[in-house]
Design an enzyme around this catalytic site. Structure first.
Site, mmCIF file in Angstrom:
data_model
loop_
_atom_site.group_PDB
_atom_site.id
_atom_site.type_symbol
_atom_site.label_atom_id
_atom_site.label_comp_id
_atom_site.label_asym_id
_atom_site.label_seq_id
_atom_site.Cartn_x
_atom_site.Cartn_y
_atom_site.Cartn_z
ATOM 1 N N LEU A 107 -8.960 5.440 7.129
ATOM 2 C CA LEU A 107 -9.730 4.986 8.293
ATOM 3 C C LEU A 107 -11.015 5.773 8.497
ATOM 4 O O LEU A 107 -11.316 6.227 9.595
ATOM 5 C CB LEU A 107 -8.867 4.974 9.554
ATOM 6 C CG LEU A 107 -7.996 3.705 9.698
ATOM 7 C CD1 LEU A 107 -7.096 3.788 10.937
ATOM 8 C CD2 LEU A 107 -8.859 2.444 9.778
ATOM 9 N N TYR B 246 5.385 6.710 -3.963
ATOM 10 C CA TYR B 246 5.655 6.391 -5.372
ATOM 11 C C TYR B 246 6.336 7.590 -6.047
ATOM 12 O O TYR B 246 6.667 8.574 -5.376
ATOM 13 C CB TYR B 246 4.361 5.926 -6.063
ATOM 14 C CG TYR B 246 3.850 4.656 -5.399
ATOM 15 C CD1 TYR B 246 4.593 3.479 -5.438
ATOM 16 C CD2 TYR B 246 2.665 4.640 -4.664
ATOM 17 C CE1 TYR B 246 4.174 2.317 -4.798
ATOM 18 C CE2 TYR B 246 2.231 3.488 -4.014
ATOM 19 C CZ TYR B 246 2.992 2.337 -4.088
ATOM 20 O OH TYR B 246 2.584 1.198 -3.434
ATOM 21 N N ALA C 290 -4.343 1.855 -8.876
ATOM 22 C CA ALA C 290 -3.154 2.465 -9.466
ATOM 23 C C ALA C 290 -2.810 1.730 -10.761
ATOM 24 O O ALA C 290 -2.536 0.531 -10.750
ATOM 25 C CB ALA C 290 -1.990 2.386 -8.488
ATOM 26 N N GLN D 202 -6.959 5.858 -11.438
ATOM 27 C CA GLN D 202 -5.759 6.474 -10.878
ATOM 28 C C GLN D 202 -4.577 6.067 -11.759
ATOM 29 O O GLN D 202 -4.355 4.871 -11.988
ATOM 30 C CB GLN D 202 -5.531 5.973 -9.452
ATOM 31 C CG GLN D 202 -4.367 6.661 -8.766
ATOM 32 C CD GLN D 202 -4.083 6.069 -7.396
ATOM 33 O OE1 GLN D 202 -3.855 4.877 -7.266
ATOM 34 N NE2 GLN D 202 -4.070 6.904 -6.378
ATOM 35 N N ARG E 134 -10.654 -0.086 2.693
ATOM 36 C CA ARG E 134 -10.882 -1.387 3.341
ATOM 37 C C ARG E 134 -12.325 -1.583 3.791
ATOM 38 O O ARG E 134 -12.849 -2.703 3.705
ATOM 39 C CB ARG E 134 -9.903 -1.545 4.512
ATOM 40 C CG ARG E 134 -8.484 -1.765 4.033
ATOM 41 C CD ARG E 134 -7.474 -1.522 5.123
ATOM 42 N NE ARG E 134 -7.454 -0.126 5.534
ATOM 43 C CZ ARG E 134 -6.679 0.366 6.500
ATOM 44 N NH1 ARG E 134 -5.865 -0.447 7.149
ATOM 45 N NH2 ARG E 134 -6.707 1.644 6.812
ATOM 46 N N ARG F 211 -4.066 12.526 -5.956
ATOM 47 C CA ARG F 211 -3.973 12.054 -4.566
ATOM 48 C C ARG F 211 -2.618 12.482 -4.047
ATOM 49 O O ARG F 211 -1.587 12.114 -4.628
ATOM 50 C CB ARG F 211 -4.139 10.541 -4.517
ATOM 51 C CG ARG F 211 -3.818 9.971 -3.166
ATOM 52 C CD ARG F 211 -4.229 8.519 -3.024
ATOM 53 N NE ARG F 211 -5.603 8.436 -2.551
ATOM 54 C CZ ARG F 211 -6.119 7.342 -1.981
ATOM 55 N NH1 ARG F 211 -5.388 6.249 -1.843
ATOM 56 N NH2 ARG F 211 -7.355 7.325 -1.561
ATOM 57 N N PRO G 293 -8.877 3.948 -4.790
ATOM 58 C CA PRO G 293 -8.190 2.971 -5.648
ATOM 59 C C PRO G 293 -7.525 1.881 -4.818
ATOM 60 O O PRO G 293 -6.919 2.166 -3.787
ATOM 61 C CB PRO G 293 -7.142 3.824 -6.369
ATOM 62 C CG PRO G 293 -7.000 5.068 -5.557
ATOM 63 C CD PRO G 293 -8.310 5.292 -4.876
HETATM 64 C C1 LIG Z 1 -5.832 -3.761 -1.067
HETATM 65 C C2 LIG Z 1 -5.422 -2.316 -1.102
HETATM 66 C C3 LIG Z 1 -4.871 -1.800 -2.256
HETATM 67 C C4 LIG Z 1 -4.526 -0.439 -2.329
HETATM 68 N N1 LIG Z 1 -4.093 0.089 -3.517
HETATM 69 C C5 LIG Z 1 -3.980 1.436 -3.641
HETATM 70 C C6 LIG Z 1 -3.795 2.042 -4.910
HETATM 71 O O1 LIG Z 1 -3.801 1.388 -5.951
HETATM 72 N N2 LIG Z 1 -3.645 3.385 -4.955
HETATM 73 C C7 LIG Z 1 -3.701 4.170 -3.825
HETATM 74 O O2 LIG Z 1 -3.553 5.385 -3.921
HETATM 75 N N3 LIG Z 1 -3.924 3.619 -2.629
HETATM 76 C C8 LIG Z 1 -4.089 2.285 -2.519
HETATM 77 N N4 LIG Z 1 -4.415 1.737 -1.306
HETATM 78 C C9 LIG Z 1 -4.651 2.647 -0.172
HETATM 79 C C10 LIG Z 1 -6.134 2.987 -0.092
HETATM 80 O O3 LIG Z 1 -6.612 3.622 -1.265
HETATM 81 C C11 LIG Z 1 -6.406 3.888 1.113
HETATM 82 O O4 LIG Z 1 -5.767 5.122 0.915
HETATM 83 C C12 LIG Z 1 -5.944 3.272 2.422
HETATM 84 O O5 LIG Z 1 -6.279 1.900 2.481
HETATM 85 C C13 LIG Z 1 -6.551 3.987 3.608
HETATM 86 O O6 LIG Z 1 -7.964 3.985 3.492
HETATM 87 P P1 LIG Z 1 -8.893 2.953 4.328
HETATM 88 O O7 LIG Z 1 -8.561 3.180 5.773
HETATM 89 O O8 LIG Z 1 -10.297 3.348 3.969
HETATM 90 O O9 LIG Z 1 -8.549 1.564 3.888
HETATM 91 C C14 LIG Z 1 -4.712 0.376 -1.204
HETATM 92 C C15 LIG Z 1 -5.235 -0.169 -0.024
HETATM 93 C C16 LIG Z 1 -5.607 -1.486 0.027
HETATM 94 C C17 LIG Z 1 -6.228 -2.024 1.293
#
Ligand SMILES: Cc1cc2nc3c(=O)[nH]c(=O)nc-3n(C[C@H](O)[C@H](O)[C@H](O)COP(=O)(O)O)c2cc1C
Length: 366
Positions: A300, A181, A57, A100, A323, A229, A23
């Site tokens: 990551l 949160y 979210a 979510q 990302r 989560r 999400p």
């Molecule tokens: C633009 C953006 C928005 C995010 N919004 C949420 C969200 O709505 N809910 C959530 O649980 N995590 C959110 N995250 C965290 C990501 O879901 C993820 O857990 C975090 O970026 C680490 O994963 P990654 O290394 O693949 O980016 C967000 C991350 C980014 C970059």
């Protein structure tokens, strides 16, 4: 045979592979209602090759939003706007659609990231709520400690949002119990200093999240996966650890949840996550082994080889990417090509076969 691209059944849901899109808030809603931005953003990601796309979210009450731009499911207008976007994604995309649902607690009433990401000042801030009246960081709003009535109201709001999500036709629901949160702030001893049945021992701090899970489960049909989560670590000496994640996952499983997603961090403004690739994987491995619940891991996970190893080595059942998917919305296609696997593709795109993306290995051989 790629394990990452092998199917998995979650409750009654068949997923084509173990790649999920995490999400991601877009801060582009209007009073909680999704907009044309979401049509394009989610529409694009629905054709990534990932089996599951989890919508950002989505907040269960207006004051539970992080920012004025966050999505909600607290009104009929929110529901209608989201229904339009999800119908569109289903029509054009290959991914199953998850959502979510969340409450931002003491991290609510904030600016969009590109406006600074701090607490709202002049721009219509609101009173935040939390287990205890302790701010998220210096200069942040002081939340009001929730009364027992507040706890019941928020729990019921989760139930109402879950009902709306079911009417919209989501394939999966994920409760947001991480990233500092509201539910996470009840679980963590860093932010929860209550002296009633919701604070103190781990058992008491788990109560809020478990009660929500118990209330939401009956409105989500058994075949539809319901998960959470959660936090694998607060990354602080005085915070939650992997042991707590194992205990919480066992308890959530007992409430009938079908999976957990292991994330971490975010409990205070000054904590930082480790920067290493797959930093949550060792925690997910423990949860999967010791709690015996279907486990997804995020954080990551970037390359196909890395994601494949997580699944092939049995460290998690699914991976979620955030990302890397924004960076490359066809990550799933490219990863499948690298791993000599197939992904679902829209008919319109079938002419882009796996061979179009010459895998690094075959490039090296050529
Ligand atoms: C633009 C953006 C928005 C995010 N919004 C949420 C969200 O709505 N809910 C959530 O649980 N995590 C959110 N995250 C965290 C990501 O879901 C993820 O857990 C975090 O970026 C680490 O994963 P990654 O290394 O693949 O980016 C967000 C991350 C980014 C970059």
């Amino acid at each position: 045979m790629s394990k990452l691209f092998s199917p998995i059944k979650l409750a009654g849901l068949e997923l084509a592979n173990r790649v999920m899109i995490a999400p991601m808030c877009q801060y582009s809603a209007e009073d909680g209602c999704m907009t044309d931005w979401h049509m394009t953003h989610l529409g694009m990601l629905a054709n990534s090759g990932a089996a599951m796309l989890v919508v950002e979210a989505t907040h269960v009450e207006r004051h539970g939003r992080i920012t004025h731009g966050c999505a909600g499911l607290y009104s009929d207008a929110n529901e209608a706007a989201m229904e339009r976007v999800i119908r569109h994604c289903r029509r054009i995309g290959t991914a199953k659609m998850g959502i979510q649902i969340a409450h931002a607690g003491r991290k609510a009433s904030a600016q969009r990231p590109w406006e600074g990401g701090g607490p709202l000042k002049a721009d219509d801030p609101w009173q935040t709520i939390a287990p205890s009246a302790i701010p998220f960081g210096e200069g942040w709003h002081i939340p009001r400690a929730m009364t027992l009535d507040d706890i019941v109201r928020v729990r019921d709001a989760f139930v109402e949002s879950a009902k709306r999500a079911m009417r919209i036709g989501f394939d999966l629901i994920e409760l947001h119990y991480a990233h500092g949160y509201l539910a996470h702030s009840f679980l963590s001893p860093v932010s929860n200093k209550r002296t009633d049945q919701y604070g103190g021992s781990l058992e008491n701090r788990m109560r809020f999240g478990l009660e929500i899970a118990r209330a939401v489960r009956p409105v989500v049909p058994k075949g539809i996966p319901l998960g959470a989560r959660i936090t694998g670590s607060d990354w602080r000496d005085d915070g939650l650890t992997a042991d707590d994640a194992v205990t919480y996952s066992k308890a959530l499983k007992q409430e009938g949840l079908d999976f957990v997603d292991i994330s971490s961090g975010g409990i205070t403004a000054d904590t930082r996550n480790p920067a290493g690739l797959g930093y949550n994987v060792p925690i997910a491995e423990r949860v999967k082994r010791e709690a015996g619940i279907v486990t997804r891991v995020v954080g990551l996970i970037v390359t196909p080889e890395q994601a494949e190893a997580v699944i092939a080595e049995g460290k998690a059942d699914m991976v979620a990417l955030a990302r890397a998917m924004l960076n490359n919305p066809r990550w799933g296609w490219h990863a499948a090509a690298e791993l000599a696997a197939e992904v679902p593709r829209a008919n319109q795109y079938l002419r882009v076969g796996p061979k179009m993306w010459a895998p690094a290995a075959s490039r090296a051989r050529a």
